[in-house]
Design an enzyme around this catalytic site. Structure first.
Site, mmCIF file in Angstrom:
data_model
loop_
_atom_site.group_PDB
_atom_site.id
_atom_site.type_symbol
_atom_site.label_atom_id
_atom_site.label_comp_id
_atom_site.label_asym_id
_atom_site.label_seq_id
_atom_site.Cartn_x
_atom_site.Cartn_y
_atom_site.Cartn_z
ATOM 1 N N LYS A 33 0.850 -1.200 0.000
ATOM 2 C CA LYS A 33 0.000 0.000 0.000
ATOM 3 C C LYS A 33 0.884 1.249 0.000
ATOM 4 O O LYS A 33 2.096 1.154 0.222
ATOM 5 C CB LYS A 33 -0.909 -0.028 1.234
ATOM 6 C CG LYS A 33 -0.168 -0.014 2.562
ATOM 7 C CD LYS A 33 -1.087 -0.328 3.735
ATOM 8 C CE LYS A 33 -0.315 -0.322 5.042
ATOM 9 N NZ LYS A 33 -1.109 -0.810 6.178
ATOM 10 N N TYR A 242 17.103 30.081 8.160
ATOM 11 C CA TYR A 242 15.928 30.819 8.661
ATOM 12 C C TYR A 242 15.984 30.979 10.174
ATOM 13 O O TYR A 242 16.357 30.052 10.896
ATOM 14 C CB TYR A 242 14.649 30.055 8.320
ATOM 15 C CG TYR A 242 14.213 30.201 6.883
ATOM 16 C CD1 TYR A 242 13.964 31.452 6.326
ATOM 17 C CD2 TYR A 242 14.028 29.068 6.098
ATOM 18 C CE1 TYR A 242 13.546 31.567 5.001
ATOM 19 C CE2 TYR A 242 13.603 29.171 4.783
ATOM 20 C CZ TYR A 242 13.363 30.427 4.244
ATOM 21 O OH TYR A 242 12.951 30.527 2.944
HETATM 22 C C1 LIG Z 1 -0.337 -1.779 6.867
HETATM 23 C C2 LIG Z 1 -0.957 -3.072 7.223
HETATM 24 C C3 LIG Z 1 -0.188 -4.244 7.246
HETATM 25 C C4 LIG Z 1 1.317 -4.238 7.151
HETATM 26 O O1 LIG Z 1 1.818 -3.744 8.374
HETATM 27 P P1 LIG Z 1 3.372 -3.629 8.692
HETATM 28 O O2 LIG Z 1 3.419 -3.213 10.115
HETATM 29 O O3 LIG Z 1 3.901 -2.576 7.781
HETATM 30 O O4 LIG Z 1 3.985 -4.945 8.437
HETATM 31 C C5 LIG Z 1 -0.853 -5.450 7.428
HETATM 32 N N1 LIG Z 1 -2.193 -5.491 7.610
HETATM 33 C C6 LIG Z 1 -2.960 -4.366 7.631
HETATM 34 C C7 LIG Z 1 -4.423 -4.480 7.840
HETATM 35 C C8 LIG Z 1 -2.366 -3.122 7.445
HETATM 36 O O5 LIG Z 1 -3.118 -2.021 7.477
#
Ligand SMILES: *Cc1c(COP(=O)(O)O)cnc(C)c1O
Length: 344
Positions: A33, A242
């Site tokens: 994702k 800055y």
């Molecule tokens: C993002 C996510 C994962 C992966 O999690 P990690 O901690 O990055 O391994 C797995 N299952 C769900 C439902 C997620 O939202």
């Protein structure tokens, strides 16, 4: 070339997937994702598919469509947000498997795409996504009759192995899936490391694949080199950047590199961050600005051509610590101005 180079080691990515796969009895999926945690979902997905990953997970149907175009028809692509109101076309055309989160989503799915594959997401206590125990017991028999491909839930505290929530959610998941003949999945990276009782039929690692905690044995995947635009002498007592945020405590040599908070180099990391010229640490001085960072290179023998933020000397998670955040946010913030260069 003034834009920084983000180098992504696909061999390391694959080794991390294989290392997590070796720990788990069942199938090992891959969470890609948010554009593969910022590293480029199409390339990451293809590399993992070549290495043997057969199930991918994305957050939205749109991400699923992009990934499908990259990995072709073979692998399964599961969608965490389930089947949303405008997802039907994407789900059908890209052959996605929505993880249905509610009775509403279930009705939408079976009405819009009767007989199309789906999975179910259960809430075992995180209260974020998935059907609650009461809702689930009401529709469980109907749902099972439609033959879900996967039933999953997600752990809230898996990065803290001693947290009581882990065993609580495990027990809840077992109770909600008791007696079902459907593949099950509970563990992301953290859950995979908790031990085999958390693995069930499929693990879903994300961050560990990309070299991040809580997978302490991960090999680093990301190298970020920021080109030096200019180097100057700054006399003791002069200020840099800055707000005159840094005053030279001695005569110093200051390098200005290309890269700033618009590239995801979070402003809050400011003076806690360090860049590296080879093995020599060069403290960031002054504020991180939109496109530029200044660092003290006085100790470097010859003016460097670039300074490294992430790589051999500094992990994604040490940068995160300087910024007061987690490796996930550093990775997914990595900007689009960087050239992504993939090494096998
Ligand atoms: C993002 C996510 C994962 C992966 O999690 P990690 O901690 O990055 O391994 C797995 N299952 C769900 C439902 C997620 O939202």
């Amino acid at each position: 070339m003034t834009s920084a180079t983000l180098s992504i080691d696909l061999g390391a990515l694959v080794r991390n997937w294989q290392a997590l796969d070796a720990k788990s009895e069942g199938e090992t999926g891959a969470v890609v994702k948010a554009n593969g945690y910022g590293l480029g979902a199409p390339v990451v997905g293809r590399a993992l598919a070549r290495a043997g990953a057969r199930s991918f997970f994305v957050a939205t149907a749109e991400e699923g469509v992009t990934l499908r175009a990259a990995v072709g028809q073979g692998p399964e692509i599961y969608v965490f947000s389930g089947h949303m109101a405008n997802d039907t076309k994407a789900v059908r055309e890209a052959g996605l498997v929505p993880l249905l989160n509610s009775v509403d989503q279930m009705l939408r799915h079976v009405e819009a795409l009767p007989g199309a594959p789906f999975g179910i997401q259960l809430d075992t206590g995180m209260n974020r996504l998935g059907m609650e125990p009461g809702e689930w017991s009401a529709v469980r028999d109907i749902a099972i009759a439609q033959r879900p491909q996967l039933i999953m839930s997600h752990l809230a505290c898996a990065d803290e192995p001693d947290h009581l929530m882990n065993a609580h959610q495990l027990a809840e998941f077992r109770a909600m899936t008791d007696g079902l003949d459907v593949p099950l999945s509970l563990a992301a990276t953290g859950g995979t490391l908790l031990g085999p009782e958390y693995h069930f039929d499929m693990t879903r690692p994300g961050v560990g694949l990309y070299g991040g905690l809580p997978f302490v044995d991960a090999v680093p995947v990301v190298t970020l080199d920021l080109p030096v635009i200019q180097v100057r002498d700054v006399a003791k007592g002069e200020t840099v950047g800055y707000g005159n945020a840094w005053t030279a405590p001695r005569d110093a040599r200051i390098a200005t590199v290309s890269g700033g908070y618009a590239d995801g180099l979070i402003r809050a990391m400011g003076p806690k961050a360090t860049l590296f010229a080879g093995d020599v640490p060069c403290p960031v001085v002054g504020r991180v600005s939109m496109d530029l960072i200044t660092a003290d290179v006085t100790e470097v023998e010859r003016d460097p051509g670039y300074l490294q933020l992430m790589g051999r000397h500094q992990s994604v998670d040490s940068v995160a610590e300087a910024a007061g955040t987690i490796g996930y946010e550093i990775l997914t913030s990595l900007g689009l101005r960087y050239q992504r260069s993939y090494v096998e």
